[in-house]
Every structure is written in C-alpha cells, then in structure tokens.
Design an enzyme around this catalytic site. Structure first.
Site, PDB file in Angstrom:
ATOM      1  N   ASP A  33       1.009  12.504   2.763  1.00  0.00           N
ATOM      2  CA  ASP A  33       1.704  13.786   2.832  1.00  0.00           C
ATOM      3  C   ASP A  33       2.572  13.839   4.100  1.00  0.00           C
ATOM      4  O   ASP A  33       2.093  13.579   5.202  1.00  0.00           O
ATOM      5  CB  ASP A  33       0.694  14.940   2.860  1.00  0.00           C
ATOM      6  CG  ASP A  33       1.366  16.277   2.660  1.00  0.00           C
ATOM      7  OD1 ASP A  33       1.353  16.760   1.518  1.00  0.00           O
ATOM      8  OD2 ASP A  33       1.925  16.828   3.636  1.00  0.00           O
TER       9      ASP A  33
ATOM     10  N   SER B 118      -2.928  16.908   3.829  1.00  0.00           N
ATOM     11  CA  SER B 118      -4.194  16.412   3.269  1.00  0.00           C
ATOM     12  C   SER B 118      -5.248  16.186   4.344  1.00  0.00           C
ATOM     13  O   SER B 118      -6.382  15.838   4.031  1.00  0.00           O
ATOM     14  CB  SER B 118      -3.960  15.112   2.494  1.00  0.00           C
ATOM     15  OG  SER B 118      -3.314  14.168   3.309  1.00  0.00           O
TER      16      SER B 118
ATOM     17  N   CYS C 263       6.618   2.773  -2.630  1.00  0.00           N
ATOM     18  CA  CYS C 263       5.772   2.360  -1.513  1.00  0.00           C
ATOM     19  C   CYS C 263       4.343   2.086  -2.022  1.00  0.00           C
ATOM     20  O   CYS C 263       3.682   2.995  -2.550  1.00  0.00           O
ATOM     21  CB  CYS C 263       5.755   3.473  -0.469  1.00  0.00           C
ATOM     22  SG  CYS C 263       4.574   3.175   0.824  1.00  0.00           S
TER      23      CYS C 263
ATOM     24  N   GLY D 212      -0.848   7.140  -2.407  1.00  0.00           N
ATOM     25  CA  GLY D 212      -2.026   7.404  -3.243  1.00  0.00           C
ATOM     26  C   GLY D 212      -1.639   7.989  -4.590  1.00  0.00           C
ATOM     27  O   GLY D 212      -0.705   8.786  -4.703  1.00  0.00           O
TER      28      GLY D 212
ATOM     29  N   GLY E 215      -3.379  10.174  -6.283  1.00  0.00           N
ATOM     30  CA  GLY E 215      -3.726  11.607  -6.354  1.00  0.00           C
ATOM     31  C   GLY E 215      -2.576  12.517  -5.979  1.00  0.00           C
ATOM     32  O   GLY E 215      -2.204  13.423  -6.741  1.00  0.00           O
TER      33      GLY E 215
ATOM     34  N   ASN F 169       7.078  16.376  -3.307  1.00  0.00           N
ATOM     35  CA  ASN F 169       6.441  15.198  -2.708  1.00  0.00           C
ATOM     36  C   ASN F 169       7.113  14.767  -1.400  1.00  0.00           C
ATOM     37  O   ASN F 169       6.558  13.950  -0.674  1.00  0.00           O
ATOM     38  CB  ASN F 169       6.422  14.030  -3.693  1.00  0.00           C
ATOM     39  CG  ASN F 169       5.113  13.974  -4.463  1.00  0.00           C
ATOM     40  OD1 ASN F 169       4.176  14.698  -4.157  1.00  0.00           O
ATOM     41  ND2 ASN F 169       5.045  13.114  -5.457  1.00  0.00           N
ATOM     42  N   TYR F 170       8.332  15.294  -1.138  1.00  0.00           N
ATOM     43  CA  TYR F 170       8.935  15.078   0.186  1.00  0.00           C
ATOM     44  C   TYR F 170       8.723  16.382   0.962  1.00  0.00           C
ATOM     45  O   TYR F 170       9.664  17.070   1.349  1.00  0.00           O
ATOM     46  CB  TYR F 170      10.427  14.742   0.075  1.00  0.00           C
ATOM     47  CG  TYR F 170      10.715  13.446  -0.677  1.00  0.00           C
ATOM     48  CD1 TYR F 170       9.756  12.439  -0.765  1.00  0.00           C
ATOM     49  CD2 TYR F 170      11.959  13.215  -1.270  1.00  0.00           C
ATOM     50  CE1 TYR F 170      10.021  11.252  -1.448  1.00  0.00           C
ATOM     51  CE2 TYR F 170      12.234  12.034  -1.949  1.00  0.00           C
ATOM     52  CZ  TYR F 170      11.261  11.063  -2.037  1.00  0.00           C
ATOM     53  OH  TYR F 170      11.521   9.890  -2.707  1.00  0.00           O
TER      54      TYR F 170
END
Ligand code: FDA
Length: 531
Positions: A107, A112, A168, A172, A174, A469-470
């Site tokens: 993150d 997280s 990358c 993860g 999740g 996600n960014y």
C-alpha cells in the site's frame, strides 16, 4: 514546556502499562473464548517479541513509513488457518481494537500497517497457497501469495496460460485484486478483478463465506472496491487466460533530442486503438543531480508486450506507429512467464525462481499520484512536463499505461473498478528519494503535487479520476480514526469509483453496519435518506 514533557511521559508510561494486559487478554481470547486453532508455535507477536520489528518491517514497500513509530500495532497476528482470522476479528471487536489486514504490504500510504488508534495487524504472510487447475483453467490463490508466486506456479503447470495482473512480482494478491490490478495484459483481458470468479471472505461477525453465501452484491464490491473495507478476503478463485507459446517484448528508449515529445504525442492516438494483442506503455524517467546516479538523465522508454511473434509485430508497427522506427533487433521472443521477469526488471537470463524472491526490487521512499486521460494531451503540454521534471533533484517517473481493447467492452459498473471506455490511458506519477528527514520528504511531496497541479487541464474531469491501488491520501482522509461522512468521503470515493461509490456504500451498510473495517480512505456508510 517542562509540564508538557512530563505529561507526555506519563501518557507513554500509562499506555505501555495498559497495553500489556490487552495483549495478554487478546492471546487468551484467541485461544479459548473463540476456540481458535491453537498451535504449538507462535502466531501472535506483541511489541515485546524479539520478532515483532522484523515482522512489521518485512513487507513494507515504502520505507517512508518505517519511522512512523506512533502508529505501530499492539500486536501482529500471522494466521495459518481461517479460524485464527475469525478469532482475531472477534477478539479485536471485543477489545475495541482496529484491524489492519496485510497481504503484500505494498500500500502506497502504508494503510495495511499504520493506524492512528490502537490496532492489530492480521498479516496473511503464512496464507499463500496456490492451486492451479489447468483442466478447468482456474486457480485458487490465498491472499498472502504474491503476483510472482502466482505467475511462477501457473508456468510450472502450463506455458500457455497466464493471468492479467500487475508487473511487480512482490505485490500481494489480497490488496491487488481488491483494488482492480492491471498490467501488460490489460488491453486483452481487462483488470485482474474482472477475472475473479469466487472468493472466501471472513466478515465482521467472523463468518466464513464464499461467493454463494456472501451474495452477489458483496462479491461485486470486493472485486475492485478497495482493500480493508468489507472483511478479510482469504482466497480468490481466478480464471486463467490463454497466452501464446511465444510472445515478443521490446523497450525502445528515446531522449528529448530524439523527438521524445513528438513520439509521446503520437502514441496517445495509437496505443489505445491498436490491436488488443499489443500493449505499448511509456515510462518517462527523470534522474536529478542529487540522485545516487549523480547526473541528469531524461528519457522515455516505449516498453511493450506483443502476444505473437516478431514477424507479425514488425508489419503491425510499421503500419501503425512507423515514427518509432522499431526494428526486429529491438525485439526478443520468449514465453509469457519470461516476459513477467522482463517487465519486473530482472536481468536477461534470470531463472524463473526470481519470481519467488521476497526481496522488493523497487524499495525506496516514494510518493505517487494517478490520473486518467480522456483526450490526447497537446504537444506543448508534454514539453512542459520536461520543464517540471528539471525541478526534481532525485528520481521522477511517469508511467502511462494504455487502455482500450477489452477495457472498452467491460461496462463501468460490472465491477467497482470504473475506468473503462473513454479512457485512453492511466498515468502514474512517482517521485523517489533516499535521504531521511521530514524536510526532504516534504520537498519531494511538494514537487509531485505541483506536477499534479500542472496536469489539471489535460486529464479527466468531474471527477478527476484516480486509481485506488495507487493510493493517494492527498485526495482526502478520515480524520484521527473517525469516519468521514458519505459526503466527505466522496472526495476520494468519487475519484476512485465514480458512479460505483454509492453502491459500495450501500453494500457497506449491509455487511458492516457499524463500520468496523475502516481506514483513512475507507468506504463510508450511506446516510439514512439514501439507503
Ligand atoms: P497491502 O497488503 O499493503 O494491502 C493494500 C490494501 O488492501 C490495504 O488497505 C489492506 O488493508 C487491504 N488488504 C490487503 N489484503 C487484504 C485482504 N486479504 N482482505 C481485505 N483487505 C486486504 N498495481 C497495479 O495495478 N499494477 C502494477 O503493475 C502495480 N505495480 C506495483 C509496483 C510496486 C513496486 C508497488 C509498491 C505497487 C504496485 N501496484 C501495482 C499497486 C498495488 O496493486 C497496490 O499497492 C496493492 O494494493 C498492493 O497489494 P498488497 O496486498 O501488496 O498491499
């Protein structure tokens, strides 16, 4: 001043003294009250454990957050079994602790593993099994596995199957699938979340549910509605996709003197319109004098995956993008899984096992932001980007990932990831630096904010969309562990999810009405009149 110091010392002493019993009670609660699977070895690591620090730091991708000592968890739980996750949720509720779920720890803003109120981490590092069924063309993956482990495991069973997710390998599963997840196959197969067909989740009441038991609305929400909002997702069933035995990759660098601006300008009209087998992204790199390289570098790389051979690629490029001047000798044929190693930046000839490396390739302090582009950016605006890059003294990066193809066919509301038809490409802006210190970090963060401001007229509007996600806390946050109202949360919710934001809030009301699963940018509850 003296009184303030005394008061702070008392508060620290009190919090230390009171935190110990909570940790012990938590352990007791885990093993007895909720009958968690009890092990002969440790899965609960309080602050005084000798393994606590190394475990906490193990998967942190952005060391900018390493010194955020004030926000450390009371303890870290590393479950092997679903019952341990269930117990951790129920015990956290009992003791009024918040939870941060961590899969790959990538993150961007550390959500997280950081929290401003007392909390624990459920770290899924031990839940990383992957079962690939080639006959059914599916796989079950536990959330703690990485993208690299997934690509490796698929390749061990088949070289003509793959999965459309990020570049990358240490990211993860999740967090990635929870936010969408895209990479070199995005134009052919959409985002990772589009290819999820089932999942197991533990909800706020500790219930383990699959797709059927959770219902279609919650199953919709977890495929792109952002991590940490609806429960702990233990595993995902994905649809594998078919890839040719041999694919082609190339990276063509161009400097400003070699007409980089003209090529970027032209690329905008071509890359999102080309055949969906061809993905050409742009990486703009600016290296300043203060970086470890020590000398100014500004260049652009056209970085590509083609789902076919060189013989078919060259005529396609000559017809559609002759300005790049691609030659057969710029290209290399390889298997799809080898292409994942290539895009991850490992040296040529690296064995497949590098995909299993836990060592993060790109670990450095950074701040990132994102945009979506719906109209080609004028050439003089692109030239202005170079001027902006000159102002950053360390490493500045802009990655432009083309959409189109399959992304135009999937409707905005099929899953919560809404950035579909009408978006030419995504931009990720990033600045990286090595030096410690608040002043240094604010200098770089201010720089990227000014680049983002500069780009305002040229990117999507109403809302200015962003990719969850960014993660970018500049868009707005819940303050001090308190939840924002729906209206306040729209500051980030509208940008990340567009018209899907309200539906996500409706799901939240249904499955987590007390808003237990929350973070600085979580999905809020929907206000009464709109329910
Ligand atoms: P992490 O564990 O930090 O979790 C992220 C969020 O999801 C947190 O809010 C967390 O609580 C929550 N979460 C995690 N596991 C959960 C679970 N099991 N259940 C519920 N919630 C959970 N993206 C992309 O689309 N394409 C790309 O190519 C890349 N490349 C890339 C490179 C690098 C170096 C980085 C650092 C990041 C990327 N990303 C990316 C972004 C990446 O997809 C994003 O950061 C993911 O959220 C990371 O997932 P992790 O599980 O690693 O993060």
């Amino acid at each position: 001043m003296k009184q303030i110091i005394v008061l702070i010392s008392i508060l620290i002493a009190v919090s230390w003294a009171t935190s110990r019993p909570i940790q012990e009670e938590f352990r007791q609660c885990m093993s007895t009250q909720f009958k968690a699977y009890t092990r002969s070895f440790e899965i609960i690591f309080p602050r005084n454990s000798s393994l606590y620090s190394s475990l906490l730091q193990s998967t942190i991708q952005n060391p900018r957050w390493l010194n955020a000592t004030t926000f450390k968890p009371l303890l870290i739980v590393t479950p092997f079994h679903e019952s341990e996750v269930q117990a951790a949720i129920l015990c956290s509720r009992k003791y009024d602790l918040q939870i941060r779920v961590r899969s790959g720890g990538h993150d961007y803003e550390g959500l997280s593993f950081l929290c401003r109120t007392p909390f624990i981490i459920i770290d899924l590092i031990n839940m990383r099994s992957i079962e690939v069924d080639i006959k059914e063309e599916t796989a079950w993956i536990q959330s703690g596995a990485t993208l690299g482990e997934l690509y490796y495991t698929i390749a061990k069973k088949s070289l003509v199957h793959g999965f459309p997710a990020g570049l990358c390998p240490t990211v993860g599963i999740g967090g990635h699938l929870s936010g969408g997840g895209f990479g070199t196959l995005v134009r052919k197969f959409g985002v990772a979340a589009d290819n999820v067909v089932d999942a197991y989740l533990i909800d706020v009441n500790g219930r383990l549910v699959d797709r059927k038991a959770m219902g279609e609305e919650l199953f919709w929400a977890i495929r792109g509605g952002g991590g940490g909002n609806f429960g702990v997702i233990l595993s995902w069933k994905i649809k594998l996709v078919r890839v040719p035995k041999s694919v082609t990759v190339f990276t063509v660098p161009r400097t400003v003197e070699q007409s980089a601006s003209e090529l970027i300008h032209r690329w905008q009209y071509i890359a999102p319109e080309m055949h969906e087998d061809l993905f050409i992204r742009i990486v703009i790199l600016g290296v300043g004098e203060k970086s470890s390289k020590g000398k100014r570098i500004d260049n652009v790389s056209f970085n590509s995956l083609f789902l076919g051979g060189i013989d078919s690629l060259i005529p396609l490029m000559n017809k559609n993008f002759p300005e790049l001047g691609l030659k057969a000798e710029d290209c290399t044929e390889m298997t799809w899984v080898e292409s994942t190693i290539y895009f991850a930046g490992f040296p040529k000839g690296s064995p497949l096992e590098v995909l299993l490396d836990k060592e993060q390739l790109y670990k450095s302090k950074f701040k990132a932001k994102s945009d979506f582009v719906t109209e080609p950016i004028p050439k003089n605006a692109i030239e202005g980007i170079w001027k902006m890059f000159q102002e950053e003294e360390e490493i500045a990066i802009m990655i432009m990932d083309p959409f189109g193809g399959k992304m135009n066919e999937i409707l905005e509301f099929e899953v919560p990831f809404p950035h579909r038809k009408g978006n030419l490409y995504n931009i990720q802006y990033m600045v990286k630096w090595d030096e410690d210190g608040l002043e240094t970090s604010s200098r770089h963060v201010n720089w990227i904010r000014s680049l983002y401001n500069y780009m305002t007229p040229f990117v999507s509007k109403f809302p200015r969309a962003a990719y969850v996600n960014y993660r970018d806390l500049d868009l707005g946050t819940n303050k001090n562990g308190k939840t924002a109202t729906y209206r306040e949360a729209a500051a980030w919710g509208d940008k990340y999810f567009k018209d899907n934001f309200k539906r996500l809030a409706r799901v939240k009301n249904k499955v987590d009405p007390e808003n237990f699963f929350r973070n600085e940018q979580s999905i809020p509850l929907l206000p009464e009149p709109w329910k």
